[in-house]
Scaffold this motif. Structure first.
Motif, PDB file in Angstrom:
ATOM      1  N   PRO A  97       0.822  -1.702   0.129  1.00  0.00           N
ATOM      2  CA  PRO A  97      -0.305   0.054  -0.048  1.00  0.00           C
ATOM      3  C   PRO A  97       0.689   1.311  -0.162  1.00  0.00           C
ATOM      4  N   LEU A  98       0.318   1.930   0.208  1.00  0.00           N
ATOM      5  CA  LEU A  98       1.266   3.516  -0.326  1.00  0.00           C
ATOM      6  C   LEU A  98       1.590   3.342   1.417  1.00  0.00           C
ATOM      7  N   ALA A  99       1.440   3.443   1.664  1.00  0.00           N
ATOM      8  CA  ALA A  99       1.810   3.994   3.338  1.00  0.00           C
ATOM      9  C   ALA A  99       2.968   2.591   3.830  1.00  0.00           C
ATOM     10  N   ALA A 100       3.629   1.693   2.904  1.00  0.00           N
ATOM     11  CA  ALA A 100       4.320   1.477   2.798  1.00  0.00           C
ATOM     12  C   ALA A 100       5.509   1.777   2.174  1.00  0.00           C
ATOM     13  N   GLN A 101       5.571   3.345   1.063  1.00  0.00           N
ATOM     14  CA  GLN A 101       5.782   3.688   0.530  1.00  0.00           C
ATOM     15  C   GLN A 101       6.345   4.873   1.178  1.00  0.00           C
ATOM     16  N   ALA A 102       5.489   5.778   1.698  1.00  0.00           N
ATOM     17  CA  ALA A 102       5.940   6.758   2.609  1.00  0.00           C
ATOM     18  C   ALA A 102       5.316   7.029   3.933  1.00  0.00           C
ATOM     19  N   GLY A 103       6.006   8.322   5.079  1.00  0.00           N
ATOM     20  CA  GLY A 103       6.224   8.544   6.182  1.00  0.00           C
ATOM     21  C   GLY A 103       4.415   8.188   6.706  1.00  0.00           C
ATOM     22  N   ALA A 153      13.215   3.929   8.266  1.00  0.00           N
ATOM     23  CA  ALA A 153      12.210   3.698   8.625  1.00  0.00           C
ATOM     24  C   ALA A 153      12.077   2.908  10.396  1.00  0.00           C
ATOM     25  N   GLU A 154      11.406   4.191  11.008  1.00  0.00           N
ATOM     26  CA  GLU A 154      10.927   3.729  12.374  1.00  0.00           C
ATOM     27  C   GLU A 154       9.510   3.708  12.278  1.00  0.00           C
ATOM     28  N   ILE A 155       8.620   2.334  13.128  1.00  0.00           N
ATOM     29  CA  ILE A 155       7.071   3.097  13.181  1.00  0.00           C
ATOM     30  C   ILE A 155       7.112   2.517  14.515  1.00  0.00           C
ATOM     31  N   VAL A 156       6.657   3.937  15.238  1.00  0.00           N
ATOM     32  CA  VAL A 156       5.772   3.582  17.012  1.00  0.00           C
ATOM     33  C   VAL A 156       5.081   3.356  16.863  1.00  0.00           C
ATOM     34  N   ALA A 157       4.631   2.571  17.397  1.00  0.00           N
ATOM     35  CA  ALA A 157       2.499   2.589  17.537  1.00  0.00           C
ATOM     36  C   ALA A 157       1.827   2.445  18.871  1.00  0.00           C
ATOM     37  N   THR A 158       1.544   3.324  19.485  1.00  0.00           N
ATOM     38  CA  THR A 158       1.299   3.315  20.888  1.00  0.00           C
ATOM     39  C   THR A 158      -0.618   2.951  21.021  1.00  0.00           C
ATOM     40  N   ILE A 202      11.589  -1.290   5.903  1.00  0.00           N
ATOM     41  CA  ILE A 202      10.390  -0.842   4.976  1.00  0.00           C
ATOM     42  C   ILE A 202       8.915  -2.118   5.164  1.00  0.00           C
ATOM     43  N   GLU A 203       9.668  -2.333   5.775  1.00  0.00           N
ATOM     44  CA  GLU A 203       9.053  -3.934   6.159  1.00  0.00           C
ATOM     45  C   GLU A 203       7.995  -3.728   7.375  1.00  0.00           C
ATOM     46  N   ALA A 204       8.341  -3.226   7.789  1.00  0.00           N
ATOM     47  CA  ALA A 204       8.129  -2.680   9.220  1.00  0.00           C
ATOM     48  C   ALA A 204       8.298  -3.709  10.150  1.00  0.00           C
TER      49      ALA A 204
END
Length: 238
Positions: free
Chosen positions: A26-32, A64-69, A92-94
């Motif tokens: 999805p687009l979210a995998a490409q952008a912030g 990329a780094e994603i933090v989900a709380t 990129i694969e989170a």
């Protein structure tokens, strides 16, 4: 047909082969990525609480780094539930690299875990003491803890049709899940009609989950019919 859901032109994508993972890209995998909001949580059609959450990405590609709380607060016949999860992913694969959750309410505990080298290693603290747990974490696995709706975002961005390992930290195990894409549906959310993708997630030995996400993979609605559980966003994200 569920109230508030109207299917239009379903588009099912066939499996390429058993056991092959098909990434959604999805687009979210490409952008912030940035998403936050609140889910109303219902059981048996009655609201029992809420889930507030925030998902934020810094960097792109391999950096990329994603933090989900999040914060889940429920009042159930069996007692209160208070969950405060924090998931961190990289690349990129989170890929999940760390996860912690503080469980309050009737049965308090805290889990602090790391994911790497094919293992999930966790320290579990309860009122009666502390213990360690370690179990398999297959490459390509995603964290999907029980009772936390926003974490389906990470599943949706990894696979829309195929199979994916899911780590369930509060159950101290990993299972394989099959994901099917039933295509686009018009869904009523807080008085607004949204066009969403309907995913059916079937964990091995578990209850089916119906998940509706938008084109960016943002989770809008989750249902577990066997449990009468529904989590639905209080408003459609812009």
């Amino acid at each position: 047909m569920r109230r508030g859901l109207r299917r239009t032109a379903p588009r099912c994508i066939a499996f390429v082969a058993t056991g092959v993972l098909l990434t959604a890209a999805p687009l979210a995998a490409q952008a912030g990525t940035s998403d936050s909001g609140t889910f109303r949580v219902l059981v048996g059609g009655q609201q029992v609480g809420t889930e507030d959450f925030s998902i934020h990405q810094t960097g792109t590609g391999a950096n990329a780094e994603i933090v989900a709380t999040g914060h889940v607060q429920l009042q159930l016949p069996s007692g209160t539930v208070d969950l405060r999860p924090r998931l961190r992913t990289t690349g990129i694969e989170a890929n999940p690299v760390s996860y912690e959750i503080a469980v309050g309410g009737t049965s308090p505990e805290k889990i602090v875990g790391t994911i790497g080298n094919g293992r999930f290693s966790a320290r579990i603290v309860t009122p009666t003491g502390e213990k360690m747990r370690e179990y398999l974490a297959t490459s390509g696995a995603t964290v999907l803890d029980e009772g936390i709706a926003h974490q389906y975002y990470f599943l949706a961005r990894r696979v829309r049709d195929g199979r994916v390992p899911i780590i369930i930290p509060r159950e101290n195990r990993q299972v394989m899940a099959t994901v099917r894409n039933l295509g686009e549906e018009h869904v009523q959310i807080a008085g607004t009609t949204a066009t969403l993708y309907h995913l059916v997630v079937q964990p091995a030995g578990g209850d089916q989950r119906d998940v509706w996400v938008d084109a960016l993979g943002r989770v809008i609605r989750v249902e577990i019919p066997a449990r009468g559980y529904t989590a639905v966003r209080t408003q459609v994200p812009a």
